[in-house]
Design a protein around this motif. Structure first.
Motif, PDB file in Angstrom:
ATOM      1  N   ARG A   1      40.254  40.927  44.791  1.00  0.00           N
ATOM      2  CA  ARG A   1      40.078  39.624  44.130  1.00  0.00           C
ATOM      3  C   ARG A   1      39.596  39.813  42.690  1.00  0.00           C
ATOM      4  N   LYS A   2      38.677  40.760  42.500  1.00  0.00           N
ATOM      5  CA  LYS A   2      38.164  41.028  41.156  1.00  0.00           C
ATOM      6  C   LYS A   2      39.249  41.635  40.271  1.00  0.00           C
ATOM      7  N   LEU A   3      40.110  42.468  40.865  1.00  0.00           N
ATOM      8  CA  LEU A   3      41.204  43.050  40.091  1.00  0.00           C
ATOM      9  C   LEU A   3      42.210  41.986  39.673  1.00  0.00           C
ATOM     10  N   ILE A   4      42.418  40.993  40.534  1.00  0.00           N
ATOM     11  CA  ILE A   4      43.295  39.877  40.182  1.00  0.00           C
ATOM     12  C   ILE A   4      42.726  39.140  38.974  1.00  0.00           C
ATOM     13  N   ALA A   5      41.418  38.919  38.995  1.00  0.00           N
ATOM     14  CA  ALA A   5      40.767  38.219  37.885  1.00  0.00           C
ATOM     15  C   ALA A   5      40.924  38.979  36.572  1.00  0.00           C
ATOM     16  N   LYS A   6      41.026  40.304  36.666  1.00  0.00           N
ATOM     17  CA  LYS A   6      41.212  41.133  35.472  1.00  0.00           C
ATOM     18  C   LYS A   6      42.678  41.178  35.035  1.00  0.00           C
ATOM     19  N   GLY A   7      43.566  40.636  35.867  1.00  0.00           N
ATOM     20  CA  GLY A   7      44.977  40.599  35.508  1.00  0.00           C
ATOM     21  C   GLY A   7      45.756  41.852  35.822  1.00  0.00           C
ATOM     22  N   CYS A   8      45.186  42.745  36.644  1.00  0.00           N
ATOM     23  CA  CYS A   8      45.922  43.979  36.954  1.00  0.00           C
ATOM     24  C   CYS A   8      46.284  44.089  38.437  1.00  0.00           C
ATOM     25  N   ALA A   9      46.124  43.003  39.194  1.00  0.00           N
ATOM     26  CA  ALA A   9      46.487  43.019  40.609  1.00  0.00           C
ATOM     27  C   ALA A   9      47.144  41.701  40.985  1.00  0.00           C
ATOM     28  N   PHE A  10      48.015  41.765  41.981  1.00  0.00           N
ATOM     29  CA  PHE A  10      48.746  40.593  42.450  1.00  0.00           C
ATOM     30  C   PHE A  10      48.904  40.684  43.967  1.00  0.00           C
ATOM     31  N   TYR A  11      48.868  39.525  44.619  1.00  0.00           N
ATOM     32  CA  TYR A  11      49.060  39.485  46.068  1.00  0.00           C
ATOM     33  C   TYR A  11      50.545  39.362  46.389  1.00  0.00           C
TER      34      TYR A  11
END
Length: 446
Positions: A88-98
């Motif tokens: 979830r934190k990586l998504i917030a950083k813009g480098c992860a996606f579900y």
């Protein structure tokens, strides 16, 4: 046959192994406790020379070394099959996606994907005398990963439990390209939360009283399912079976209390079947070399045909919130992804098809926001962007601390009435008013 010579020939350092990865590659990091450690650190060292590395994996238990740099997103993109707090934190950083999915279909996805993995690297248990590296508690979809990847690198961890089962729970050395002996870190743990609250206990009691002797159990992750497990361990229930997506600590407690023997299961008698396990060391020690456990691919454990073949199947899962139509959101807070669809719908469908089976979606009636506001988990309609994990047509039992209702066969006004009856009393009048606006409330039942 002695495989030591082949092992030696394929044994390299982590730094050497990751040299096979080039810019633009799809790289698979395995799953959950099998996420690589030494290989991940080695790949992080190559950050400046790599671009557009697309990774697949899920349920991270610690931040990968590749994402420790602030500019990691310029080099690596994480594509998650299921979210943890770290993701979830990586998504917030813009480098992860579900990657939305029905978990039971995940192995097939790999066979059908246009973008196959260029490299798969993940942790395994030490090679056995027959040349096999066990996947540990991560059978899940790992065989499909291995069969569709161009290069396979295994990272041996002496602390990885050997999880038995019989099919698709390990890979032979002949199929492996490179072997790395890591630093043998402790297997990542995920606790079951703190002590049960009064709400957890009230919900668990309402569910446990519905479980017959000989039932087959599936528990989701979280405080409430764990509380149900503890209550079952302390109950008079007997001859229980296990067929679940995720093996959790609660099952160990139930088994050690003598409640589980699998004798009434229609398939896999006397075996506890699961797709993956994540918990504490207590659980990993219990899984290790235990012939009672059956580590199997998720395409088997979560197939509604497997689930429905088991009589008196009891499925217990959580929800973030739900609406008066009976739609269940178990994975997002509006547009913010919290976890993933996982196998919840598979078990909701399979349990209902089981002879005597029931699926329970449980949640507290309210929750507190960060600024201290108390809000209802039962809402008129789901918030914009919220994901429908279980459609209204498939919802069976819903349970809060104020009661349980069976939504099957109910018309819109009956559903609204039933769900409002188990909402927190402070929100019932407001929900009735909203139900009237939605034209799903009858004047006669105010």
């Amino acid at each position: 046959m002695d495989y030591s010579k082949e092992y030696t020939q394929k044994l390299v350092t982590a730094d050497e192994a990751v040299k096979v990865i080039k810019s633009g590659d799809w790289v698979d990091y395995g799953w959950c406790t099998g996420t690589p450690d030494a290989l991940d650190k080695a790949l992080a060292k190559r950050t400046d020379e790599l671009k557009d590395i697309k990774l697949r994996g899920g349920i991270l238990l610690k931040v990968p070394a590749i994402f420790e740099r602030e500019d990691a997103g310029e080099h690596f993109t994480w594509n998650s099959w299921h979210m943890s707090g770290i993701e979830r934190k990586l998504i917030a950083k813009g480098c992860a996606f579900y990657a939305p999915l029905r978990y039971s279909e995940l192995p097939r996805y790999y066979y059908d994907l246009a973008d196959k993995d260029d490299v798969a690297m993940f942790q395994v248990a030490p090679m056995d005398k027959h040349g096999y590296f066990n996947f540990g508690p991560n059978a899940s979809h790992m065989m499909a990963v291995c069969e569709t990847s161009k290069k396979i690198i295994v990272e041996v961890n002496e602390n990885m439990p050997r999880c038995l089962g019989g099919f698709e729970n390990g890979i032979h050395i002949s199929k492996v390209d490179l072997i790395v002996e890591g630093e043998n870190p402790a297997i990542g743990e995920m606790g079951g939360g703190g002590a049960p609250t009064d709400v957890d206990t009230a919900v668990a009691k309402l569910i446990v009283e519905e479980i017959p002797n000989g039932a087959c159990l599936q528990l989701g992750i979280g405080g409430m399912p764990n509380t149900v497990g503890s209550m079952i361990a302390d109950s008079d229930l007997k001859d229980l079976g296990v067929h679940t997506e995720m093996y959790v600590d609660a099952f160990v407690d139930i088994a050690k209390a003598g409640k589980i023997n699998g004798s009434k299961k229609n398939i896999d008698r006397f075996r506890q079947a699961y797709a993956f396990g994540c918990g504490t060391k207590k659980m990993y020690d219990y899984l290790d070399e235990n012939p009672e456990l059956l580590s199997a691919p998720v395409s088997y454990t979560n197939d509604i045909r497997s689930i429905s073949a088991l009589d008196n199947f009891i499925s217990i899962n959580n929800a973030v919130d739900l609406d008066l139509f009976g739609q269940i959101n178990a994975e997002s807070a509006g547009i913010k992804q919290i976890s993933g669809a996982g196998g919840q719908l598979d078990f909701v469908l399979g349990a209902y098809l089981s002879n005597g089976g029931k699926s329970f979606i449980c949640c507290s009636s309210t929750f507190k926001t960060k600024d201290g506001q108390v809000k209802s988990r039962i809402v008129p309609t789901l918030n914009p962007g919220s994901i429908v994990t279980d459609t209204r047509a498939n919802t069976h039992y819903v349970v809060t601390e104020y009661g349980k209702v069976n939504l099957k066969g109910l018309s819109a006004w009956q559903r609204a009435e039933a769900l409002i009856s188990i909402a927190h009393p402070d929100f019932r009048d407001e929900l009735i008013a909203e139900a009237e606006k939605l034209k799903i409330w009858r004047r006669s039942n105010k």
